[in-house]
Design a protein around this motif. Sequence first.
Motif, short mmCIF file in Angstrom:
data_model
loop_
_atom_site.label_atom_id
_atom_site.label_comp_id
_atom_site.label_asym_id
_atom_site.label_seq_id
_atom_site.Cartn_x
_atom_site.Cartn_y
_atom_site.Cartn_z
N ILE A 54 0.84 -1.20 0.00
CA ILE A 54 0.00 0.00 0.00
C ILE A 54 0.87 1.25 0.00
N GLN A 55 1.87 1.27 0.88
CA GLN A 55 2.80 2.39 0.94
C GLN A 55 4.15 1.89 1.41
N TYR A 88 -4.80 19.92 14.62
CA TYR A 88 -4.62 18.46 14.73
C TYR A 88 -4.70 17.87 13.34
N THR A 89 -4.09 16.67 13.18
CA THR A 89 -4.03 16.09 11.84
C THR A 89 -3.72 14.61 11.88
N ARG A 90 -4.22 13.92 10.87
CA ARG A 90 -3.70 12.61 10.47
C ARG A 90 -2.82 12.92 9.28
N LEU A 91 -1.52 12.71 9.41
CA LEU A 91 -0.59 13.09 8.35
C LEU A 91 -0.86 12.29 7.08
N PRO A 92 -0.56 12.86 5.91
CA PRO A 92 -0.70 12.11 4.66
C PRO A 92 0.08 10.80 4.71
N ILE A 93 -0.49 9.75 4.15
CA ILE A 93 0.12 8.42 4.22
C ILE A 93 1.54 8.42 3.67
#
Length: 333
Positions: A54-55, A88-93
């Motif tokens: 996936i990454q 706040y954040t979910r960082l880019p994959i």
Amino acid sequence: MKAAQLMKYDKNFDLKVNDIPVPAIKSDEVLVKVKVAAVNPLEMLIGTGSVKLIQDYDMPVTMGNELTGVIEKVGDKVTDFKNGDAIYTRLPIESIGAFAEYVAVKSDAIAPLPSNLDFVTGAAAPLTGLTAYQGLHEELNAQAGKALFIPGGSGSFGQMAVPIAKDLGLRVIVSGNAQARERTLAIGADQYLDYQAVNYWEVLKDVDYVIDTLSPDEFDHELSIIKPGGRLLSLRTGPNKQFAIDRNFSKLKQTMFAMAGAKFDRKAGQKDVQYRFIFVRSSGEQLRKISKIIEANQIVPAVDPTKFEIEDINDALALVRSGHPQGKVVIQF
């Protein structure tokens, strides 16, 4: 700056705290001074190489997927944030790196910190919030009036998923331990099943949607309670061909994912159920919508009381690996 980095994929990986330069920002990015970063089971999947298809990351890679912090610099093209903003954040994959004193992140991946959360509790919200939001809105295409069951939904995921599901107008059923019953009902669940007292597959039927937070071992039980035409979304079982198609992966990867998920697709197809898998992406726009739900319902995610700093990152990972934290595990800067 200090950063906790993965040096190579390994089933028994540890992270190394290195001194690396503070990142430069591009015109569409902001520089964030990290206050708190959350440690998730996702770290185990990345560190062991389980999600390489996936990454895949170049080594060494600074680990960490979600954080709270304060903006210290904004790029020339950034107009909706300024220095001093709490976010706040979910960082880019493709550009993780929350386990560091500073991080450069695209402005469209961040959102203002919800007004009822502080830096610690806020760090526990973006990954689970976006997982629930994207799972319900995109993968399940959940419709008001339908029934949703979340086995094992008494933990950090359920804290966000239940109010987001109720905001969509769903009837929500959750299973979990007895201790979490009252708090789960208090945030909106319509029915709660103590997994030690009752087998959900013996009492539930004709459910429209299931979000699996447990393991592939539950797949058959979950399928048995879903009505024909329903959908099963897993956070744990693994990707399938549809997952690869939705993400425009190459034909080779589509074939590989089709093979990996063939057993689950076949079983679901026999029950006229669609099987989906999610690997959550960043979205500042969706985080702003989630913030409204958090503020309206006064949601405060549970955080494990153990105090960790970046030098303790491997101890924090060990607590997550144990499966027994008392809420989201975080490291504070």
